[in-house]
Design an enzyme around this catalytic site. Structure first.
Site, mmCIF file in Angstrom:
data_model
loop_
_atom_site.group_PDB
_atom_site.id
_atom_site.type_symbol
_atom_site.label_atom_id
_atom_site.label_comp_id
_atom_site.label_asym_id
_atom_site.label_seq_id
_atom_site.Cartn_x
_atom_site.Cartn_y
_atom_site.Cartn_z
ATOM 1 N N ASP A 68 38.087 9.837 -16.894
ATOM 2 C CA ASP A 68 39.626 9.750 -17.130
ATOM 3 C C ASP A 68 40.008 8.084 -17.282
ATOM 4 O OD1 ASP A 68 41.576 11.124 -17.642
ATOM 5 O OD2 ASP A 68 42.433 11.100 -15.679
ATOM 6 N N GLY A 89 41.237 6.250 -22.968
ATOM 7 C CA GLY A 89 42.314 5.703 -24.047
ATOM 8 C C GLY A 89 42.807 4.573 -23.638
ATOM 9 N N ARG A 90 43.019 4.519 -21.938
ATOM 10 C CA ARG A 90 43.777 3.379 -21.553
ATOM 11 C C ARG A 90 43.170 2.046 -21.428
ATOM 12 N NH1 ARG A 90 45.723 6.148 -16.235
ATOM 13 N NH2 ARG A 90 44.469 7.706 -17.211
ATOM 14 N N HIS A 104 36.119 6.447 -25.628
ATOM 15 C CA HIS A 104 35.579 7.395 -25.424
ATOM 16 C C HIS A 104 33.850 6.879 -25.732
ATOM 17 C CE1 HIS A 104 38.505 10.070 -25.102
ATOM 18 N NE2 HIS A 104 38.850 9.906 -26.361
ATOM 19 N N TRP A 128 41.575 20.287 -26.838
ATOM 20 C CA TRP A 128 41.549 20.531 -28.261
ATOM 21 C C TRP A 128 42.947 20.097 -28.859
ATOM 22 C CZ3 TRP A 128 37.084 21.334 -30.640
ATOM 23 C CH2 TRP A 128 35.989 21.907 -30.021
ATOM 24 N N LEU A 176 17.719 15.997 -10.423
ATOM 25 C CA LEU A 176 19.424 16.215 -10.574
ATOM 26 C C LEU A 176 19.717 17.285 -11.474
ATOM 27 C CD1 LEU A 176 22.116 14.579 -10.324
ATOM 28 C CD2 LEU A 176 21.880 13.720 -12.299
ATOM 29 N N ARG A 188 37.964 11.405 -9.041
ATOM 30 C CA ARG A 188 38.824 11.194 -10.379
ATOM 31 C C ARG A 188 39.203 9.829 -10.560
ATOM 32 N NH1 ARG A 188 43.535 14.958 -13.273
ATOM 33 N NH2 ARG A 188 43.491 13.613 -15.161
ATOM 34 N N LEU A 218 43.983 17.898 -10.114
ATOM 35 C CA LEU A 218 42.650 18.554 -10.369
ATOM 36 C C LEU A 218 42.700 18.831 -12.075
ATOM 37 C CD1 LEU A 218 41.867 20.810 -7.211
ATOM 38 C CD2 LEU A 218 40.584 18.851 -8.486
ATOM 39 N N SER A 219 43.951 18.898 -12.539
ATOM 40 C CA SER A 219 43.887 18.993 -13.887
ATOM 41 C C SER A 219 42.692 20.371 -14.572
ATOM 42 C CB SER A 219 43.332 17.898 -14.732
ATOM 43 O OG SER A 219 44.608 16.875 -14.436
ATOM 44 N N GLU A 222 36.285 17.338 -0.907
ATOM 45 C CA GLU A 222 36.916 16.283 -0.539
ATOM 46 C C GLU A 222 37.323 15.594 -1.856
ATOM 47 O OE1 GLU A 222 37.767 15.439 2.327
ATOM 48 O OE2 GLU A 222 36.849 17.094 3.260
HETATM 49 C C1 FPP Z 1 39.439 11.122 -20.967
HETATM 50 O O1 FPP Z 1 39.972 9.786 -21.628
HETATM 51 C C2 FPP Z 1 38.217 11.349 -21.945
HETATM 52 C C3 FPP Z 1 38.186 12.611 -22.694
HETATM 53 C C4 FPP Z 1 39.298 13.353 -23.051
HETATM 54 C C5 FPP Z 1 36.923 12.930 -23.292
HETATM 55 C C6 FPP Z 1 35.513 12.422 -22.962
HETATM 56 C C7 FPP Z 1 34.554 12.776 -23.817
HETATM 57 C C8 FPP Z 1 33.490 12.224 -24.580
HETATM 58 C C9 FPP Z 1 33.437 10.673 -24.343
HETATM 59 C C10 FPP Z 1 32.542 12.934 -25.390
HETATM 60 C C11 FPP Z 1 31.398 12.756 -25.207
HETATM 61 C C12 FPP Z 1 30.684 13.704 -24.332
HETATM 62 C C13 FPP Z 1 29.710 13.376 -23.551
HETATM 63 C C14 FPP Z 1 29.222 14.477 -22.596
HETATM 64 C C15 FPP Z 1 28.947 12.204 -24.079
HETATM 65 P P1 FPP Z 1 41.416 9.850 -22.116
HETATM 66 O O2 FPP Z 1 41.466 9.865 -23.784
HETATM 67 O O3 FPP Z 1 42.357 11.027 -21.588
HETATM 68 O O4 FPP Z 1 42.050 8.644 -21.776
HETATM 69 P P2 FPP Z 1 43.302 8.226 -20.830
HETATM 70 O O5 FPP Z 1 43.141 8.719 -19.693
HETATM 71 O O6 FPP Z 1 43.303 6.734 -20.639
HETATM 72 O O7 FPP Z 1 44.486 8.899 -21.718
#
Ligand code: FPP
Length: 224
Positions: free
Chosen positions: A2, A5-6, A19, A51, A113, A170, A177-178, A189
């Site tokens: 998470d 984007g920010r 990403h 999606w 792992l 997180r 927990l989304s 925990e």
């Molecule tokens: C959250 O950031 C992240 C995601 C929604 C997607 C993460 C997925 C990948 C990087 C795809 C590749 C997958 C693998 C396994 C390499 P956000 O866009 O919600 O950011 P924010 O919390 O700042 O809005």
């Protein structure tokens, strides 16, 4: 994962750059888990709700996933990582589905792992699917309804055979927990870190483990 984007926005970069950097942070998290002797790690990479994001972002994310599956598997295999994927993989293009299967098959003998990546995953959908499967088993005469206790029900979940998480980390300061492992995380925990996922490194992983070691786990029992 998470905060991608920010992270990008704060640098004036397109969302997908966050990403991309997030995929690099995933590599660091895996290394940190191995170095710390953690043997089960589950990453929430893409939720069922993701999606609904703009088509361009979905295209970028699936592209990153494709590249990740083609470029990282050899190294993961050599590092002793066993890969599994949970979630509704049918929603991905068929070439990705083939690569997911190949990654699971090619790493199946590894034990150092156990890395599970949740893709197109939602815990409520997982629990509903488990309920349907259990009902089918009862209908087919393979299971007595009275035997459907917690352990039997858990065997119908996507995580059957895996231990429940002890710790959920997180990032990005969000404290929810989304829809992640809602059944399995009943006694986990929770540690919320004020770091955006692309900046996540070994030190953050260590800090979360340290915080975990300070927690007193009672599983509902009394202390004395
Ligand atoms: C959250 O950031 C992240 C995601 C929604 C997607 C993460 C997925 C990948 C990087 C795809 C590749 C997958 C693998 C396994 C390499 P956000 O866009 O919600 O950011 P924010 O919390 O700042 O809005």
């Amino acid at each position: 994962m998470d905060g991608n984007g920010r992270w990008a926005k704060s640098r004036g970069l397109p969302h997908i750059a966050g990403h991309r950097e997030g995929s690099r942070a995933l590599r660091r998290a895996i290394e940190a888990a191995i170095q710390s002797g953690v043997s089960w790690l589950t990453i929430y990479a893409f939720s069922s709700e993701n999606w609904r994001r703009p088509a361009g972002e979905i295209l970028g994310l699936t592209g990153l996933l494709r590249r990740y599956l083609r470029s990282e598997i050899t190294e993961l295999k050599q590092s002793g990582v066993r890969l599994r994927f949970i979630g509704d993989r049918c929603r991905f293009d068929s070439d990705i589905q083939t690569d997911l299967e190949a990654a699971e098959r090619d790493t199946a003998v590894n034990t150092r792992l156990n890395l599970t990546i949740a893709l197109s995953y939602g815990a409520r959908a997982e629990i509903a699917a488990a309920a349907r499967a259990a009902l089918e088993a009862v209908r087919a005469g393979c299971l007595e309804a009275g035997d459907l206790g917690e352990d039997v029900f858990a065997s119908f979940l996507a995580t059957a055979g895996m231990p429940d998480p002890d710790l959920v980390i997180r990032t990005s300061g969000e404290q929810r927990l989304s829809n992640f492992l809602l059944w399995q995380a009943a006694y986990a925990e929770l540690v919320f870190l004020d770091v955006l996922w692309p900046d996540f490194d070994h030190a953050h992983f260590g800090a979360a483990l340290k915080e975990f070691s300070r927690r007193e786990r009672r599983f509902g029992a009394r202390k004395d």
